[in-house]
Design a protein around this motif. Structure first.
Motif, PDB file in Angstrom:
ATOM      1  N   TRP A  19      55.868  23.204 -20.311  1.00 38.87           N
ATOM      2  CA  TRP A  19      54.454  23.596 -20.188  1.00 38.87           C
ATOM      3  C   TRP A  19      53.526  22.415 -19.919  1.00 38.87           C
ATOM      4  O   TRP A  19      52.321  22.579 -19.730  1.00 38.87           O
ATOM      5  CB  TRP A  19      54.004  24.347 -21.439  1.00 38.87           C
ATOM      6  N   VAL A  20      54.064  21.195 -19.907  1.00 39.91           N
ATOM      7  CA  VAL A  20      53.243  19.987 -19.709  1.00 39.91           C
ATOM      8  C   VAL A  20      53.151  19.676 -18.213  1.00 39.91           C
ATOM      9  O   VAL A  20      54.177  19.522 -17.549  1.00 39.91           O
ATOM     10  CB  VAL A  20      53.859  18.789 -20.476  1.00 39.91           C
ATOM     11  N   PRO A  21      51.921  19.570 -17.679  1.00 37.24           N
ATOM     12  CA  PRO A  21      51.792  19.366 -16.234  1.00 37.24           C
ATOM     13  C   PRO A  21      52.207  17.978 -15.749  1.00 37.24           C
ATOM     14  O   PRO A  21      52.691  17.831 -14.636  1.00 37.24           O
ATOM     15  CB  PRO A  21      50.308  19.609 -15.970  1.00 37.24           C
ATOM     16  N   ASN A  22      52.030  16.947 -16.586  1.00 38.19           N
ATOM     17  CA  ASN A  22      52.222  15.560 -16.157  1.00 38.19           C
ATOM     18  C   ASN A  22      51.354  15.281 -14.943  1.00 38.19           C
ATOM     19  O   ASN A  22      50.377  15.984 -14.711  1.00 38.19           O
ATOM     20  CB  ASN A  22      53.702  15.246 -15.944  1.00 38.19           C
ATOM     21  N   ASN A  23      51.670  14.257 -14.179  1.00 38.67           N
ATOM     22  CA  ASN A  23      50.860  13.930 -13.006  1.00 38.67           C
ATOM     23  C   ASN A  23      51.816  13.621 -11.862  1.00 38.67           C
ATOM     24  O   ASN A  23      52.456  12.571 -11.870  1.00 38.67           O
ATOM     25  CB  ASN A  23      49.935  12.752 -13.300  1.00 38.67           C
ATOM     26  N   PRO A  24      51.937  14.524 -10.892  1.00 40.30           N
ATOM     27  CA  PRO A  24      52.936  14.349  -9.837  1.00 40.30           C
ATOM     28  C   PRO A  24      52.628  13.213  -8.862  1.00 40.30           C
ATOM     29  O   PRO A  24      53.497  12.815  -8.090  1.00 40.30           O
ATOM     30  CB  PRO A  24      52.933  15.701  -9.120  1.00 40.30           C
ATOM     31  N   ASP A  25      51.406  12.682  -8.897  1.00 39.99           N
ATOM     32  CA  ASP A  25      51.006  11.639  -7.948  1.00 39.99           C
ATOM     33  C   ASP A  25      50.936  10.237  -8.545  1.00 39.99           C
ATOM     34  O   ASP A  25      51.045   9.257  -7.810  1.00 39.99           O
ATOM     35  CB  ASP A  25      49.633  11.968  -7.353  1.00 39.99           C
ATOM     36  N   LEU A  26      50.704  10.151  -9.849  1.00 42.41           N
ATOM     37  CA  LEU A  26      50.454   8.848 -10.481  1.00 42.41           C
ATOM     38  C   LEU A  26      51.513   8.552 -11.543  1.00 42.41           C
ATOM     39  O   LEU A  26      51.695   9.343 -12.461  1.00 42.41           O
ATOM     40  CB  LEU A  26      49.065   8.830 -11.127  1.00 42.41           C
ATOM     41  N   PRO A 151      38.808  10.863 -10.935  1.00 45.66           N
ATOM     42  CA  PRO A 151      38.701   9.567 -10.245  1.00 45.66           C
ATOM     43  C   PRO A 151      39.698   8.543 -10.788  1.00 45.66           C
ATOM     44  O   PRO A 151      39.980   8.499 -11.982  1.00 45.66           O
ATOM     45  CB  PRO A 151      37.265   9.121 -10.538  1.00 45.66           C
ATOM     46  N   LEU A 152      40.216   7.723  -9.879  1.00 43.82           N
ATOM     47  CA  LEU A 152      41.103   6.636 -10.272  1.00 43.82           C
ATOM     48  C   LEU A 152      40.273   5.520 -10.910  1.00 43.82           C
ATOM     49  O   LEU A 152      39.131   5.291 -10.505  1.00 43.82           O
ATOM     50  CB  LEU A 152      41.852   6.093  -9.056  1.00 43.82           C
ATOM     51  N   PRO A 157      43.294  -1.830 -17.046  1.00 40.95           N
ATOM     52  CA  PRO A 157      42.792  -2.211 -18.368  1.00 40.95           C
ATOM     53  C   PRO A 157      43.440  -3.477 -18.924  1.00 40.95           C
ATOM     54  O   PRO A 157      42.874  -4.137 -19.780  1.00 40.95           O
ATOM     55  CB  PRO A 157      43.127  -1.006 -19.244  1.00 40.95           C
ATOM     56  N   VAL A 158      44.604  -3.843 -18.408  1.00 46.46           N
ATOM     57  CA  VAL A 158      45.307  -5.039 -18.879  1.00 46.46           C
ATOM     58  C   VAL A 158      45.055  -6.218 -17.953  1.00 46.46           C
ATOM     59  O   VAL A 158      44.740  -7.319 -18.403  1.00 46.46           O
ATOM     60  CB  VAL A 158      46.835  -4.777 -18.987  1.00 46.46           C
ATOM     61  N   LEU A 166      46.086  -0.738  -9.789  1.00 45.39           N
ATOM     62  CA  LEU A 166      45.406  -0.450  -8.521  1.00 45.39           C
ATOM     63  C   LEU A 166      46.387  -0.351  -7.361  1.00 45.39           C
ATOM     64  O   LEU A 166      46.130   0.354  -6.387  1.00 45.39           O
ATOM     65  CB  LEU A 166      44.339  -1.508  -8.247  1.00 45.39           C
ATOM     66  N   ARG A 167      47.520  -1.031  -7.473  1.00 48.13           N
ATOM     67  CA  ARG A 167      48.557  -0.941  -6.432  1.00 48.13           C
ATOM     68  C   ARG A 167      49.462   0.276  -6.674  1.00 48.13           C
ATOM     69  O   ARG A 167      49.902   0.928  -5.735  1.00 48.13           O
ATOM     70  CB  ARG A 167      49.384  -2.222  -6.395  1.00 48.13           C
TER      71      ARG A 167
END
Length: 172
Positions: A19-26, A151-152, A157-158, A166-167
């Motif tokens: 049931w967890v969508p996760n993020n298919p792009d990131l 938004p990205l 943060p590190v 960013l890459r």
């Protein structure tokens, strides 16, 4: 003293899990030894996140139940102890983390604590203008759309303005 050469960065891309969508792009980013594990770590993570423009900084742990956020990407700096975390939903990956490590979770990424040492401490934060809701059930279409269009971050943060995030994070 940990140098930049001692930092290793892993990326894991998670597909939908139960049931967890996760993020298919990131992908999830795991920075091993992001900050030297010496002295009081929480202020070091707080200072780093703040200097790189992340906000809503908090100190706590990781919930022991699977959850995700639709309204924010999240950074988790391990400021004390060690833990085993399940990242990516019920069918995700079990990760061992320790003081000095840092995880960046894109919106939609499931996460929960499996177990932890008594001194386990996390410093968390979010990109400007994003707020972490806590979701514990399947995402509806509006929530999936929010995750996909969030938004990205403008900075890592590190590592700051030229950081790995960013890459590694770009939308096709």
């Amino acid at each position: 003293m940990t140098s930049a050469a001692d930092v290793t960065i892993e990326t894991i891309l998670f597909e939908f899990s139960d049931w967890v969508p996760n993020n298919p792009d990131l992908p999830v980013l795991i920075y091993r030894n992001a900050i030297p594990a010496e002295g009081e770590m929480a202020p070091k993570f707080e200072d780093r996140f703040q200097a790189n423009g992340w906000q809503g900084i908090w100190r706590d742990g990781v919930f022991d139940y699977q959850h995700y956020h639709t309204g924010a990407h999240e950074v988790l700096g391990i400021a004390g102890g060690r833990a085993r975390l399940l990242i990516g939903g019920p069918g995700g990956a079990e990760l061992s983390v320790h003081a000095g490590d840092c995880l960046i979770l894109p919106a939609g990424t499931g996460h929960r604590r499996i177990d932890a040492s008594r001194d386990f401490l996390v410093v968390g934060a979010y990109p400007p203008g994003q707020d972490a809701d806590i979701q514990t059930g399947p995402a509806n279409q509006a929530q999936l759309d929010t995750i996909a269009s969030l938004p990205l971050p403008k900075t890592d943060p590190v590592e700051g303005a030229d950081g790995t995030l960013l890459r590694a994070w770009s939308r096709r």
